[in-house]
Design a protein around this motif. Sequence first.
Motif: not given
Length: 518
Positions: A89-92, A115-117, A134-141
């Motif tokens: 899951s992604l925890r923003r 991203i927590v696995l 540190t980038n709030e929008n770094a991770f995608t689906d």
Amino acid sequence: MTDDKTFFHQATMKICGSLDTDKVVRKCAGYLSAYIPLEGLMLSTYEPEKGAIRILALSATVSTAPWDKPIYLSAEAQAILAEMEQGVSLRRQAENDPIAHEFSHALGIAPFPTIVLHLKLDEKKLGVVIVFSTNENAFTDEHIRLMGLLHDPFAVAMANVLRHRELLRLKDLLADDNRYLQQELRYLSGDEIIGARYGLRNVMEMVRQVAPLASHVMLTGETGVGKEVIANAIHYTSSRRDGPLVKVNCGAFAENLLDSELFGHEKGAFTGAIRTKRGRFERAHGGTLFLDEVGELPAAAQVRLLRVLQDGLVERIGGLEPIEVDVRIIAATHRDLTKMVKDGSFREDLWFRLNVFPIHIPPLRQRKSDIPALVHHFIDRKLKNFNLYEHPVLAPGEIERLSTYAWPGNVRELGNMVERALIRHQSGGLNPPLCFDDLKTDSSDTSPPPLAEPPPNRLLTLTLDEVMRRHIEAVLRLTNGKIQGKDGAAAILNVHSSTLRSRMNKLGVSFGRRRVIQ
């Protein structure tokens, strides 16, 4: 662009390539950074009994506080963690997440998107893999999907790491227990053998000669003289003292079991061999093997023992490969092995191999001067075993009575007699003197007569040193061995305690903590 199969294969090689978690996480972070814009990768496990997260490894480009201690979570964070969905899951909104907030605070960093696995194997929760930036929008689906592909290799690696750490922990516990037991054995053995300066002086001189060497030793003497204690003394004063001291009574096992006990067996070697077993020789590797009552060895065991002594190799029952062992043998017997060799019941070549350095331990009747110290030692030890603190006073003349007895059972018999006397003493009213009432009934033996000692009316024939020695011993018996204090022997004799100890050393009167032969 690398396909999923290649990505999975390359990542798995990095994940499962080592049990060194720091190395694994460092390599994985370097590899995954080409696919996921991460600034840190962390492997951690949760310890619910402590309510804490423990970081196993962390690789990050941002500066963090030391993480060698568990991170204890609040009750709210623990409740959220227990209900958290499994998978990836992604925890923003990390700043609003109690777990992320407490975790980040412990590491001294700001709450980042993660991203927590969650790792799970055989329905057992193992821990989590976390990547953060540190980038709030770094991770995608797509990044979440890629991390999900790596669940199985990460779970296997985590399970192996946790098992490996548990094995290391148990190994450390076992080593610590072994050190403790070795210290306890040395404490129970005492600092000095009683009689080392008197009746056992020659024996202890031979012990000092042979202990530093690797030579095999043969201890002979009657039952109860203390062969096992002398074996302890040889081992613990040798260069092998940090190795194991393994003891086996050769007469305590049936003939069909002795081979398995000494040399071990492989699984399935015979009916009932449900697992592989190491023999006493393997367990004694690097140390000493004490073979008590070696004269009881059956013929087949004698042959196998001879090979071990010749080649330094043992073969387990049912085994195909010889096992090299480095063992010093201390053998002991109360039997006449020379006669057994002549009769053909003991192999002559084995006798010569074992009888490298023979030490004969004299019976108690030949070292009567040790009896007073032995009696006081046994009284002290038995009182401790009985959880008693009041030291009884010996009845007048008891030491003299003990000194005229032949002692067919040697020091072991003396210890038993002291124990019986103490048991009777506890039901004898208000602190009666300690008597050995069963001494006469135990004296019907065929042992050689005791050595004669000068009767009181022949004191004029003794030397001045002998008279002084006897008087000091009599006063020590009166004070139960106490030297200092207003009721000590020094006060009664009207000398300083250090002066008395010096005189006792000169005259050969033992005092202080001693080790007993039995």
